[in-house]
Design an enzyme around this catalytic site. Structure first.
Site, PDB file in Angstrom:
ATOM      1  NE  ARG A 141      27.749  43.835  41.806  1.00 18.17           N
ATOM      2  CZ  ARG A 141      27.589  44.527  42.917  1.00 18.17           C
ATOM      3  NH1 ARG A 141      27.109  45.764  42.856  1.00 18.17           N
ATOM      4  NH2 ARG A 141      27.887  43.993  44.087  1.00 18.17           N
ATOM      5  CE  LYS A 149      25.666  39.099  41.968  1.00 12.31           C
ATOM      6  NZ  LYS A 149      26.968  38.545  41.525  1.00 12.31           N
ATOM      7  CG  HIS A 176      33.598  41.407  37.431  1.00 12.21           C
ATOM      8  ND1 HIS A 176      32.368  41.973  37.705  1.00 12.21           N
ATOM      9  CD2 HIS A 176      34.042  40.913  38.612  1.00 12.21           C
ATOM     10  CE1 HIS A 176      32.078  41.816  38.982  1.00 12.21           C
ATOM     11  NE2 HIS A 176      33.078  41.187  39.548  1.00 12.21           N
ATOM     12  NE  ARG A 220      31.951  44.861  41.840  1.00 12.73           N
ATOM     13  CZ  ARG A 220      31.336  45.677  42.685  1.00 12.73           C
ATOM     14  NH1 ARG A 220      31.249  46.965  42.399  1.00 12.73           N
ATOM     15  NH2 ARG A 220      30.809  45.239  43.813  1.00 12.73           N
ATOM     16  CG  HIS A 242      32.422  44.451  47.243  1.00 11.45           C
ATOM     17  ND1 HIS A 242      33.386  45.145  46.546  1.00 11.45           N
ATOM     18  CD2 HIS A 242      32.076  43.399  46.471  1.00 11.45           C
ATOM     19  CE1 HIS A 242      33.616  44.530  45.397  1.00 11.45           C
ATOM     20  NE2 HIS A 242      32.839  43.482  45.326  1.00 11.45           N
ATOM     21  CE1 TYR A 257      34.897  42.331  42.158  1.00 10.78           C
ATOM     22  CE2 TYR A 257      34.299  40.878  43.961  1.00 10.78           C
ATOM     23  CZ  TYR A 257      33.980  41.515  42.787  1.00 10.78           C
ATOM     24  OH  TYR A 257      32.750  41.335  42.228  1.00 10.78           O
TER      25      TYR A 257
END
Length: 318
Positions: free
Chosen positions: A143, A170, A259, A262, A285, A294
């Protein structure tokens, strides 16, 4: 007693990440500017949602409800956001507007290779920093907040490549930390490990007269047109640097954000047949369903389950 009350409020604030608190502050300011107040009634919140629905996405409205609820909890008040009228209003907005989220376009390895080529108008330091920044962000599936917060002490070079220690993220608010392995790539132009070593050598020369500064601890920093180090990069600047390089290389910037690096790793790894558990190990994740969201830009017949089964059957008949 007053001190304990202050302690409770402090712990309440510390229960959320700093970025979340800043977002909540902006949300509350918007609510108050629209005529809301704390404490609020359920009808006031529902009317605010209805008036803001034309301008804001349902996901943004949901966060604003969380901000209003948090503001009440801090004051020891019952939150009106749990009432039926608020919940049903938000549900109606979601059904009317839909909840599809705008997703960043994934960056492919081929596009990344073009992006990190040196630009004539940039200094050697800027070109080396950008190459290391984007190759590392892609390789680790990081991230933007994770890449911006890296310190030199978080890096360990090994015979196989590089180990990056993420102290928090996060999805790791309690700072358990995890290690991300970055293997060496066979081609120097696409190797995050080589690019990072080159950048760190340059950075050491740039800040030889400023060894005690905060910049000395951060991996990625700003560089002015005179080649001077200007402090740690913030998260927002990473997307700006990415789009700037795309523009100067005459590449489209549509849909690309920080992003994209990623999501690019996840999509490229899935296309190459890397199992989901290995992708999760790299990106951090927590759930397979999130990884699946994703995976973008694959054709309908790429990595197709039935196609793989048919190929297996052909091999059995042979």
């Amino acid at each position: 007693m007053a001190r304990r009350t202050r302690d409770v409020k402090q712990y309440l604030r510390n229960s959320l990440a700093a970025n979340t608190l800043r977002a909540y502050a902006r949300d509350l300011e918007r609510f108050k500017n629209a005529g809301g107040r704390i404490p609020a009634t359920a009808d006031q919140v529902a009317r605010y949602l209805a008036s803001a629905a034309d301008e804001l996405k349902p996901s943004t409205l949901a966060r604003q409800i969380a901000a209003i609820s948090f503001a009440h909890e801090q004051r020891g008040l019952q939150s009106p956001t749990r009432s039926a009228v608020v919940r049903r209003t938000l549900r109606g907005i979601r059904r009317t507007k839909g909840v599809a989220q705008k997703q960043a376009t994934p960056i492919t390895p081929q596009l990344l290779k073009q992006m990190v080529k040196p630009l004539r108008g940039f200094s050697e330091a800027q070109n080396r920093r950008d190459a290391a920044l984007f190759l590392l962000a892609f390789a680790g599936g990081f991230r933007r907040s994770e890449i911006a917060s890296l310190c030199i002490s978080d890096l360990s070079f090994t015979k196989e490549g590089l180990l990056v220690r993420l102290r928090s993220s996060k999805t790791d608010q309690y700072q358990r930390g995890r290690d991300v392995a970055i293997p060496k790539a066979p081609h120097a132009q696409q190797c995050a490990v080589r690019a990072l070593r080159s950048w760190l050598d340059t950075l050491l020369r740039l800040r030889k007269d400023d060894a005690a500064s905060d910049t000395d601890r951060s991996v990625f920093c700003g560089i002015d047109k005179h080649g001077n180090v200007r402090g740690r990069l913030n998260s927002a600047s990473i997307g700006w640097l990415l789009r700037r390089r795309l523009t100067l290389h005459d590449l489209t910037t549509d849909g690309f954000t920080a992003h994209s690096l990623r999501s690019g790793l996840v999509t490229s790894a899935a296309k190459a047949g890397v199992p989901v558990w290995a992708i999760q190990r790299q990106t951090g994740h927590r759930s397979e369903s999130t990884v699946h969201r994703y995976i973008r830009g694959l054709g309908a017949f790429e990595c197709n389950a039935l196609a793989g089964l048919l190929q297996t059957r052909r091999g059995d008949r042979a």
